[in-house]
Design a protein around this motif. Sequence first.
Motif, PDB file in Angstrom:
ATOM      1  N   LYS A  24       0.816  -1.201   0.000  1.00 30.96           N
ATOM      2  CA  LYS A  24       0.000   0.000   0.000  1.00 30.96           C
ATOM      3  C   LYS A  24       0.855   1.258   0.000  1.00 30.96           C
ATOM      4  O   LYS A  24       1.955   1.279   0.528  1.00 30.96           O
ATOM      5  N   THR A  25       0.284   2.302  -0.588  1.00 28.89           N
ATOM      6  CA  THR A  25       0.874   3.636  -0.540  1.00 28.89           C
ATOM      7  C   THR A  25      -0.203   4.586  -0.061  1.00 28.89           C
ATOM      8  O   THR A  25      -1.353   4.494  -0.490  1.00 28.89           O
ATOM      9  N   ILE A  26       0.170   5.464   0.844  1.00 27.35           N
ATOM     10  CA  ILE A  26      -0.777   6.430   1.389  1.00 27.35           C
ATOM     11  C   ILE A  26      -0.206   7.828   1.178  1.00 27.35           C
ATOM     12  O   ILE A  26       1.014   8.027   1.255  1.00 27.35           O
ATOM     13  N   TYR A  27      -1.071   8.789   0.887  1.00 28.37           N
ATOM     14  CA  TYR A  27      -0.620  10.127   0.525  1.00 28.37           C
ATOM     15  C   TYR A  27      -1.054  11.152   1.572  1.00 28.37           C
ATOM     16  O   TYR A  27      -2.174  11.118   2.071  1.00 28.37           O
ATOM     17  N   ILE A  28      -0.146  12.071   1.863  1.00 24.45           N
ATOM     18  CA  ILE A  28      -0.429  13.116   2.833  1.00 24.45           C
ATOM     19  C   ILE A  28      -0.053  14.474   2.233  1.00 24.45           C
ATOM     20  O   ILE A  28       1.033  14.645   1.680  1.00 24.45           O
ATOM     21  N   GLY A  29      -0.971  15.429   2.283  1.00 28.69           N
ATOM     22  CA  GLY A  29      -0.707  16.769   1.770  1.00 28.69           C
ATOM     23  C   GLY A  29      -0.207  17.665   2.894  1.00 28.69           C
ATOM     24  O   GLY A  29      -0.821  17.717   3.960  1.00 28.69           O
ATOM     25  N   MET A  30       0.896  18.357   2.662  1.00 22.66           N
ATOM     26  CA  MET A  30       1.437  19.263   3.680  1.00 22.66           C
ATOM     27  C   MET A  30       2.377  20.276   3.031  1.00 22.66           C
ATOM     28  O   MET A  30       2.744  20.136   1.850  1.00 22.66           O
ATOM     29  N   ASN A  31       2.760  21.281   3.801  1.00 27.33           N
ATOM     30  CA  ASN A  31       3.729  22.254   3.316  1.00 27.33           C
ATOM     31  C   ASN A  31       5.039  21.564   2.952  1.00 27.33           C
ATOM     32  O   ASN A  31       5.458  20.620   3.645  1.00 27.33           O
ATOM     33  N   GLY A  32       5.674  22.055   1.902  1.00 25.41           N
ATOM     34  CA  GLY A  32       6.986  21.542   1.553  1.00 25.41           C
ATOM     35  C   GLY A  32       8.048  22.195   2.426  1.00 25.41           C
ATOM     36  O   GLY A  32       7.753  22.796   3.459  1.00 25.41           O
ATOM     37  N   LYS A  37      10.600  18.013   5.138  1.00 27.49           N
ATOM     38  CA  LYS A  37      11.883  17.377   5.455  1.00 27.49           C
ATOM     39  C   LYS A  37      11.856  16.735   6.835  1.00 27.49           C
ATOM     40  O   LYS A  37      12.331  15.613   7.030  1.00 27.49           O
ATOM     41  N   ALA A  38      11.288  17.448   7.808  1.00 28.68           N
ATOM     42  CA  ALA A  38      11.237  16.921   9.175  1.00 28.68           C
ATOM     43  C   ALA A  38      10.420  15.633   9.229  1.00 28.68           C
ATOM     44  O   ALA A  38      10.833  14.642   9.852  1.00 28.68           O
ATOM     45  N   TYR A  39       9.269  15.636   8.572  1.00 28.87           N
ATOM     46  CA  TYR A  39       8.393  14.467   8.641  1.00 28.87           C
ATOM     47  C   TYR A  39       8.929  13.288   7.834  1.00 28.87           C
ATOM     48  O   TYR A  39       8.860  12.146   8.282  1.00 28.87           O
ATOM     49  N   THR A  40       9.459  13.561   6.649  1.00 25.66           N
ATOM     50  CA  THR A  40       9.939  12.455   5.823  1.00 25.66           C
ATOM     51  C   THR A  40      11.226  11.852   6.371  1.00 25.66           C
ATOM     52  O   THR A  40      11.489  10.663   6.183  1.00 25.66           O
ATOM     53  N   SER A  41      12.021  12.639   7.079  1.00 23.28           N
ATOM     54  CA  SER A  41      13.303  12.134   7.573  1.00 23.28           C
ATOM     55  C   SER A  41      13.185  11.362   8.878  1.00 23.28           C
ATOM     56  O   SER A  41      13.857  10.352   9.080  1.00 23.28           O
ATOM     57  N   GLN A  42      12.294  11.821   9.784  1.00 22.71           N
ATOM     58  CA  GLN A  42      12.317  11.226  11.119  1.00 22.71           C
ATOM     59  C   GLN A  42      10.957  10.788  11.662  1.00 22.71           C
ATOM     60  O   GLN A  42      10.918  10.019  12.623  1.00 22.71           O
ATOM     61  N   VAL A  43       9.869  11.256  11.113  1.00 19.55           N
ATOM     62  CA  VAL A  43       8.560  10.926  11.697  1.00 19.55           C
ATOM     63  C   VAL A  43       7.868   9.802  10.927  1.00 19.55           C
ATOM     64  O   VAL A  43       7.525   8.758  11.494  1.00 19.55           O
ATOM     65  N   LEU A  44       7.664  10.001   9.639  1.00 17.23           N
ATOM     66  CA  LEU A  44       6.901   9.041   8.837  1.00 17.23           C
ATOM     67  C   LEU A  44       7.547   7.657   8.716  1.00 17.23           C
ATOM     68  O   LEU A  44       6.823   6.655   8.628  1.00 17.23           O
ATOM     69  N   PRO A  45       8.892   7.546   8.709  1.00 18.95           N
ATOM     70  CA  PRO A  45       9.493   6.201   8.610  1.00 18.95           C
ATOM     71  C   PRO A  45       9.024   5.230   9.694  1.00 18.95           C
ATOM     72  O   PRO A  45       8.908   4.029   9.435  1.00 18.95           O
ATOM     73  N   ASP A  46       8.760   5.725  10.899  1.00 19.18           N
ATOM     74  CA  ASP A  46       8.273   4.849  11.966  1.00 19.18           C
ATOM     75  C   ASP A  46       6.920   4.243  11.612  1.00 19.18           C
ATOM     76  O   ASP A  46       6.668   3.060  11.858  1.00 19.18           O
TER      77      ASP A  46
END
Length: 345
Positions: A24-32, A37-46
């Motif tokens: 599965k792939t899930i999509y989230i809309g947010m500010n770039g 960077k903060a979410y993709t690097s350290q939050v979402l991987p968990d």
Amino acid sequence: MKLSRTLTALVAFGITSAAWSQSKTIYIGMNGGPMEKAYTSQVLPDFEKANNVKVVVVPGTSSDVLAKLLANRNSPQIHVAFLDDGVMARAVSMGICQKLDDTPVLKELYPFARLKDDMGAGVQLGMTGIGYNTKLFKEKGWAPPTSWMDFADPKYKGKVVFQSASSSTFGLHGFLAINRLLGGSEKNVEPGFSKWATTVGPNVVEYIPNSAKLSEMITTGEAGLFPLTPTAIGDLKDKGLPVAYVAPKEGAVLLLVDLCVVKNNPDPALAQKLAQFLLSAPAQTKAAEAGKQIPTNTQAKMTPEMDKNLGDLNALAKKVTVVDWDTINANRAQWDQRWNQQIEK
């Protein structure tokens, strides 16, 4: 045994069996930028690891994300959306969001971070207060500002930079805070508009459409006082600029980044799970570490530097001013026109 053409192609493109197994792939809309960077690097991987999914960020401003949601409202591709609170109020009123599941994490949030009927919740806490140029203040022998009405103090003539209320949430917040102190409210902005020319107006060196020009104006000493949030001040400090943040004694103005689960999204159960994860204390603690995101979850932890710069977050949260976005959105077009014609004429 020879590899099949398909598997050979996958290997050639660096796609491992682990990636292939992700169903599965899930999509989230947010500010770039820093937030993404903060979410993709350290939050979402968990979340990805725990649920064997891939979370893809669809970057854009709140207005951009809302436009995408409206354009595809019958078959949205975005599962969860991050929107500034004013834009989120519009999204909820337009039926874009579905109610959050009633889980224990909602009770961990500051009360003001829960939207009416739990149609969304604040995921990042912001507080529009006063930013000031510490180098300039030291040179002038000025004490740090303490009040929204300092923007009207004659000694700051030519040193106030104000974002346009018609295009910037910071500017709008500053205007509404001063309007309140002049006797108004969101339902009555006449005091702010009628008294601006004899209070704050004479001190303003320039009205700017957003905060992008602040760095330059702080460096040159043109900008001494301006509405801003602690997170934005932290970003300027990271660039080496001499700035500090003050929460006005009357209270800073609440500025939330809210999330909501998008109605009619392709996987509502997984979207709800992602939303609950992002509101949790562990996720918000990591967001604070990665990008100075101020948590809305009362059990989340900030970095020592954030604690030092902000002070007692719980005390600040108790004094924060919550604006009426329904009234604002209903009158915004009229206010914008008046601001542009009367204030920035």
